[in-house]
Structure formats: structure tokens, C-alpha cells
Write a protein that holds these residues in place. Structure first.
Motif, mmCIF file in Angstrom:
data_model
loop_
_atom_site.group_PDB
_atom_site.id
_atom_site.type_symbol
_atom_site.label_atom_id
_atom_site.label_comp_id
_atom_site.label_asym_id
_atom_site.label_seq_id
_atom_site.Cartn_x
_atom_site.Cartn_y
_atom_site.Cartn_z
ATOM 1 N N GLU A 127 30.611 -24.380 45.338
ATOM 2 C CA GLU A 127 30.746 -25.776 44.925
ATOM 3 C C GLU A 127 30.804 -25.914 43.413
ATOM 4 O OE1 GLU A 127 28.187 -28.181 48.122
ATOM 5 O OE2 GLU A 127 27.190 -26.369 47.419
ATOM 6 N N VAL A 128 30.004 -25.096 42.720
ATOM 7 C CA VAL A 128 29.997 -25.145 41.260
ATOM 8 C C VAL A 128 31.296 -24.563 40.707
ATOM 9 C CG1 VAL A 128 28.740 -24.485 39.181
ATOM 10 C CG2 VAL A 128 27.490 -24.952 41.301
ATOM 11 N N LEU A 129 31.797 -23.490 41.325
ATOM 12 C CA LEU A 129 33.074 -22.919 40.911
ATOM 13 C C LEU A 129 34.182 -23.961 40.948
ATOM 14 C CD1 LEU A 129 32.943 -19.499 42.792
ATOM 15 C CD2 LEU A 129 33.363 -19.749 40.349
ATOM 16 N N ALA A 130 34.257 -24.717 42.035
ATOM 17 C CA ALA A 130 35.315 -25.711 42.191
ATOM 18 C C ALA A 130 35.187 -26.828 41.159
ATOM 19 C CB ALA A 130 35.285 -26.284 43.607
ATOM 20 N N ALA A 131 33.977 -27.315 40.928
ATOM 21 C CA ALA A 131 33.775 -28.409 39.972
ATOM 22 C C ALA A 131 34.077 -27.965 38.555
ATOM 23 C CB ALA A 131 32.337 -28.919 40.076
ATOM 24 N N ALA A 132 33.655 -26.763 38.180
ATOM 25 C CA ALA A 132 33.898 -26.267 36.823
ATOM 26 C C ALA A 132 35.378 -26.005 36.585
ATOM 27 C CB ALA A 132 33.085 -25.000 36.587
ATOM 28 N N GLU A 134 37.928 -27.577 37.519
ATOM 29 C CA GLU A 134 38.671 -28.790 37.182
ATOM 30 C C GLU A 134 38.763 -29.001 35.678
ATOM 31 O OE1 GLU A 134 36.964 -32.082 39.206
ATOM 32 O OE2 GLU A 134 37.272 -31.233 41.213
ATOM 33 N N HIS A 135 37.885 -28.362 34.931
ATOM 34 C CA HIS A 135 37.849 -28.484 33.471
ATOM 35 C C HIS A 135 38.228 -27.172 32.788
ATOM 36 C CE1 HIS A 135 35.730 -32.334 34.066
ATOM 37 N NE2 HIS A 135 35.046 -31.695 35.007
ATOM 38 N N GLY A 136 38.763 -26.216 33.543
ATOM 39 C CA GLY A 136 39.120 -24.928 32.979
ATOM 40 C C GLY A 136 37.924 -24.082 32.611
ATOM 41 N N LEU A 137 36.804 -24.301 33.288
ATOM 42 C CA LEU A 137 35.557 -23.607 32.975
ATOM 43 C C LEU A 137 35.065 -22.833 34.196
ATOM 44 C CD1 LEU A 137 33.825 -26.501 31.012
ATOM 45 C CD2 LEU A 137 34.874 -24.437 30.036
ATOM 46 N N ALA A 138 34.090 -21.962 33.967
ATOM 47 C CA ALA A 138 33.619 -21.091 35.045
ATOM 48 C C ALA A 138 32.155 -20.752 34.863
ATOM 49 C CB ALA A 138 34.443 -19.805 35.067
ATOM 50 N N THR A 316 38.256 -19.330 40.576
ATOM 51 C CA THR A 316 37.696 -19.916 41.801
ATOM 52 C C THR A 316 37.767 -18.950 42.973
ATOM 53 O OG1 THR A 316 39.841 -20.946 42.184
ATOM 54 C CG2 THR A 316 38.120 -22.326 41.195
ATOM 55 N N GLY A 317 38.620 -17.929 42.886
ATOM 56 C CA GLY A 317 38.742 -16.948 43.962
ATOM 57 C C GLY A 317 38.007 -15.655 43.690
ATOM 58 N N ILE A 318 37.189 -15.628 42.642
ATOM 59 C CA ILE A 318 36.540 -14.376 42.257
ATOM 60 C C ILE A 318 35.593 -13.858 43.338
ATOM 61 C CG2 ILE A 318 34.587 -15.455 41.049
ATOM 62 C CD1 ILE A 318 34.864 -13.272 38.900
ATOM 63 N N THR A 319 34.967 -14.771 44.080
ATOM 64 C CA THR A 319 34.028 -14.321 45.110
ATOM 65 C C THR A 319 34.742 -13.757 46.335
ATOM 66 O OG1 THR A 319 33.898 -16.565 46.017
ATOM 67 C CG2 THR A 319 32.240 -15.947 44.389
ATOM 68 N N GLU A 320 36.067 -13.977 46.446
ATOM 69 C CA GLU A 320 36.795 -13.430 47.587
ATOM 70 C C GLU A 320 37.089 -11.945 47.409
ATOM 71 O OE1 GLU A 320 37.310 -15.136 50.383
ATOM 72 O OE2 GLU A 320 36.141 -16.687 49.351
#
Length: 482
Positions: A127-132, A134-138, A316-320
Motif C-alpha cells: 500500500e505504501v509502495l503504491a501511494a509513494a 504516485e509522487h515518483g518516490l519509494a 512498485t514491482g520490486i517485491t515481485e
């Protein structure tokens, strides 16, 4: 005394013991659940099914004030406090405890200008990955988007880009934590810095963390993926593993990686592509330019992988990349910190996936490459360290067959690797087998453990928070065993 009368006495005792938590629902806004009620079992469960909780009551906290009220109530009636969001790192059964479920504390906001996020205790990394994003952050997350943020941070947090940025604990700006005296405190480098240091690495020993403010990184993509090599031929498997270890020694800090050796039993529970086969799997995450990442990976490609997924990956796909299971599992987990590995270590490791051995063990043995930023002092000091180790060994043993003692198998694997075991551990990789005080001590250097013990004596002298990998208050020493 007859068996029937013994059972009756036990039931009467349990009923009487439960009377002291009967009024818990009157002091909180959220739901209070008792044994036998609908939703109680689900609230006590989680991702890891090898530890079962049997608390006296569950508080599904609606807000931080509920956590305060539940902690004060537990202290007043003399019950320990247990806390859980997702249940990935369950360690000690919460029998008889006031069990605080934080899954509904779902605050989440991103300050793009400051490069920070404020996160409630109920959030998971996905959830945090997706929200961050949106702002080009991680955020600095681990291998699974299903892991709860607070458990990860309080265990120190070993991110997938650990060699570049160090532990996630070093990128925490502040924490909101309810301590054993029932006080909600905001701790940071400027406000109660000793407690701030202890909570980041001290796990659940110092209170219930209800929210955190963390730094985010300007990462939109990484170069990453996995390379699968057949492991049935021990000679080839040894060549791949030895080549990986030699390759890892010369890596820049922008490259983080791991290697996994796994042999799957021939059982119907597994997909056909894995059943009865062995593999050596290398996973990489590089935070520099993609072209340089591809060049660095080229020596691994020259080894002829059966499958190669390496390429540009959205953060956002790093955990995959690790393909961790998303649903609950019944798996035994163990870990150790290892030093540098030589040819004899390679031979020992490869022997665990040798198909000529008709029976198990069938552990999945992962070695995560450490070093880099992990070996430097963080800007915001915390209570977690690799203690100079070169690799984290993380072992998973699924309980696929009845009558197989996976704990005994794990003991055997670690015994055979004892020559390379540093004796240290990471607090975020302590599991149910590691709850004894002497094993908890291994997760910290001597000076850090003494400092943690002194802070435990100051903030939780009565060990209200002991349903965890418990740190003993300084002065109690080895007298306290439970």
C-alpha cells in the motif's frame, strides 16, 4: 483426582481467569473479541501459521487512543500485551494476553515536497509502495508487499536495496509509540532519542508503535530480476554458486543480490514445473543506470540460466522479484549470519539439493549479500547491525509431509554450516525457534544489548511487553526465563 474433575477444574480456572478482561470492551471504541466469538480466531491468525495465539481477549483498535486504553487496562489487571498487524513474524504464542490487533490503523499520507510518508500501524508495504509511486518516490521495503510496515521497521528492516541504503530503520524520522505506562509518545532524534534508538531494532519490547514517519527515495525504477539455474547436477550447481560468490565480492554498493538453493520434493501439492526438481536462483536489484546493471549481470548470464527475468522494473514491482507467497503458510523459518564462504562451504550448501539423496532435507536456503551501506554507521543510529557478517542465511522449510520434524532438519543444516556461522543474528529474522533469551542476545552486540536492557528496565520494568523476542531488563539477567 479423576480426569473429568481435572478438566472441570481447568475450565473453572479459565473462566475465572477470563473475568478480569470482561470489562475491556467498555474502555475502547474498537471491537473487543473473546474466545469463541465470531471473528476471534481470524483476528489471532496471520500469514505464518506455525505459531497459534490463544489470548484472553482481542482488541481490534480503532485508533491510537484504543491502544492506550488497552495497554493501561492490561497493566491494571496484570496481563501481558501482545500486538500484531499481519502476523509475518509471529514468535511467541500470546496465550492469556491482551492482544492488540492494529490492522485498522490505516493512516497514510505522502509529503512529496519533504520526501516523507506518515504511515499507520495497519499498513502493509504494498500500500505504501503504491501511494509513494504516485509522487515518483519509494520506501525501503523488503521482499514482500504483504509484510506490515511496523513489524519490519521495529525489526530494523533489511530492504531489497540494503547495500545501497542500509537498514530501513536508519530512514525513520519519528515514531508514535504507546509505552508500558500507557503514554503515547512521539520519539525522534530530538525527542526521547534513547527510546527512538531502541524501538528501531528492539522489536516489540518497548511499546506498541501506532504510526511512523519515514523518508522516501526518488526511485521510479530499478534494474532487477531473477536467474534460474537447474540444480540437479551437483557439479554445475557448485559452479553457479561459486561463481555467484566470486561475482558478489566485486560488486558496487548499488547492486544488492541473493542466491537461493532449493530442492523440491516430488509431492502433489507442488506445480509440475517444480516437483522433484532442484534450482539455484540468483536475484538482483540495481539502483543505477539500467545499462550498467545489465553489464554487471552479464557474468551471471554467461552461466546459462534456464530462466532470466532481469530488466527494468517499476519500483512498485520490486517485491515481485522474490515471488514470496501472499497467502498464509505453514512454514518453519530459521536464520543465521555467516562470514565469507569458501569452496568447502559451497560443497556443503550444494549437498542440500543433491538429488542423489533419496530423502530430505528439503529446505530453501537463501543467502542475502550484506556489506556496503549496512557496514557504515547510519545518520540516525539504531539498535540493529549485521555485526560484520557477509551473508544472511534465511531458511524456509514447508511442512508438506506429516511426521517430518522440520525443526530437526533445520538444526541439522545449521550444524553442518557451523564453521561459517558468526554466532550473530538479525533481530528482524528471529522466529519462533529464537524466543529463548540466549538466542535473542545473539541479535545484538554486547554493548547494544546492555543498552537495550537498561532502557527496558526504565520503560518496561514489569515486562508488560514480553510476548515477543524478549529483551531482559538490565539487572534481571538469566533469572528471567519466561
Amino acid at each position: 483426582m479423576t480426569e473429568v474433575s481435572e478438566m472441570t477444574d481447568m475450565l473453572d480456572t479459565d473462566s475465572a481467569a477470563a473475568d478480569d478482561v470482561a470489562g475491556l470492551g467498555t474502555v475502547v471504541r474498537g471491537r473487543t473479541l473473546y474466545p469463541g466469538e465470531e471473528g476471534f480466531a481470524a483476528a489471532c491468525s496471520g500469514w505464518l501459521l506455525t505459531v497459534e495465539h490463544r489470548p484472553a481477549a482481542v482488541v481490534v483498535a480503532a485508533d491510537a487512543e484504543d491502544v492506550v486504553a488497552a495497554v493501561r487496562f492490561a497493566a491494571r489487571v496484570g496481563r501481558p500485551v501482545a500486538v500484531q498487524s499481519t502476523g509475518h513474524g509471529k514468535s511467541v504464542p500470546a496465550d492469556g494476553a491482551v492482544f492488540i490487533a492494529t490492522g485498522e490503523l490505516r493512516e497514510l499520507s505522502v509529503d512529496a515536497r519533504a520526501g516523507t510518508a506518515r504511515i499507520g500501524a495497519g499498513l502493509r508495504w504494498g500500500e505504501v509502495l503504491a501511494a509513494a509511486a504516485e509522487h515518483g518516490l519509494a520506501p525501503l521495503c523488503g521482499s514482500s508487499g504483504q509484510v506490515g510496515v511496523m513489524g519490519f521497521l521495529t525489526g530494523g528492516g533489511l530492504p531489497l536495496v540494503c547495500r545501497t541504503y542500509g537498514f530501513a530503520a536508519g530512514h525513520v524520522r519519528s515514531l508514535d509509540v504507546v509505552t508500558a505506562d500507557g503514554v503515547l509518545r512521539t520519539v525522534s532524534p530530538d525527542r526521547e532519542p534513547d527510546l527512538f534508538w531502541a524501538v528501531r531494532g528492539g522489536k516489540g519490547n518497548f511499546g506498541v508503535v501506532v504510526a511512523a514517519e519515514i523518508e522516501l527515495l526518488p526511485l521510479r525504477t530499478v534494474y532487477g530480476g531473477e536467474l534460474f539455474y537447474p540444480g540437479e547436477d551437483p557439479v554445475r550447481a557448485a559452479r553457479v554458486l561459486g561463481s555467484y560468490l566470486a561475482w558478489a565480492k566485486g560488486l558496487p554498493e548499488e547492486m544488492s543480490s541473493s542466491v537461493t538453493l532449493v530442492r523440491f520434493p516430488d509431492v502433489p501439492q507442488l506445480p509440475g514445473e517444480f516437483r522433484g526438481r532442484a534450482f539455484v536462483q540468483v536475484r538482483v536489484v540495481y539502483v543505477g543506470e539500467a545499462e550498467q546493471g545489465a553489464r554487471l549481470v552479464e557474468p551471471l548470464r554467461a552461466l546459462g540460466p534456464e530462466k532470466d527475468t532481469c530488466g527494468v522494473v517499476p519500483y512498485t514491482g520490486i517485491t515481485e522479484i522474490y515471488q514470496d507467497p501472499k497467502g498464509p503458510v505453514r512454514t518453519h523459518l530459521r536464520s543465521a549470519l555467516l562470514g565469507e564462504l569458501d569452496e568447502e562451504a559451497v560443497a556443503e550448501l550444494v549437498s542440500f539439493i543433491d538429488p542423489s539423496v533419496s530423502e530430505g532435507p528439503f529446505p530453501g536456503i537463501e543467502l542475502r549479500h550484506l556489506g556496503g551501506a549496512l557496514d557504515r554507521s547510519p545518520g540516525r543510529p539504531h539498535a540493529v547491525s549485521t555485526q560484520g557478517a557477509a551473508f544472511l542465511l534465511w531458511m524456509r522449510l514447508p511442512a508438506l509431509a506429516e511426521g517430518v520434524d522440520v525443526r530437526e532438519i533445520a538444526d541439522g543444516v545449521l550444524e553442518r554450516l557451523g564453521r561459517w556461522d558468526t554466532g550473530a543474528m538479525l533481530p528482524g529474522f528471529l522466529f519462533d525457534h529464537d524466543s529463548a533469551p540466549e538466542r535473542v542476545r545473539r541479535a545484538y552486540g554486547e554493548a547494544d544489548y546492555r543498552r537495550l536492557g537498561a532502557l527496558k528496565a526504565g520503560y518496561d520494568p514489569g515486562r508488560l511487553f514480553r510476548i515477543n523476542h524478549n529483551i531482559l531488563p538490565l539487572g534481571e539477567g538469566e533469572r528471567v526465563r519466561s
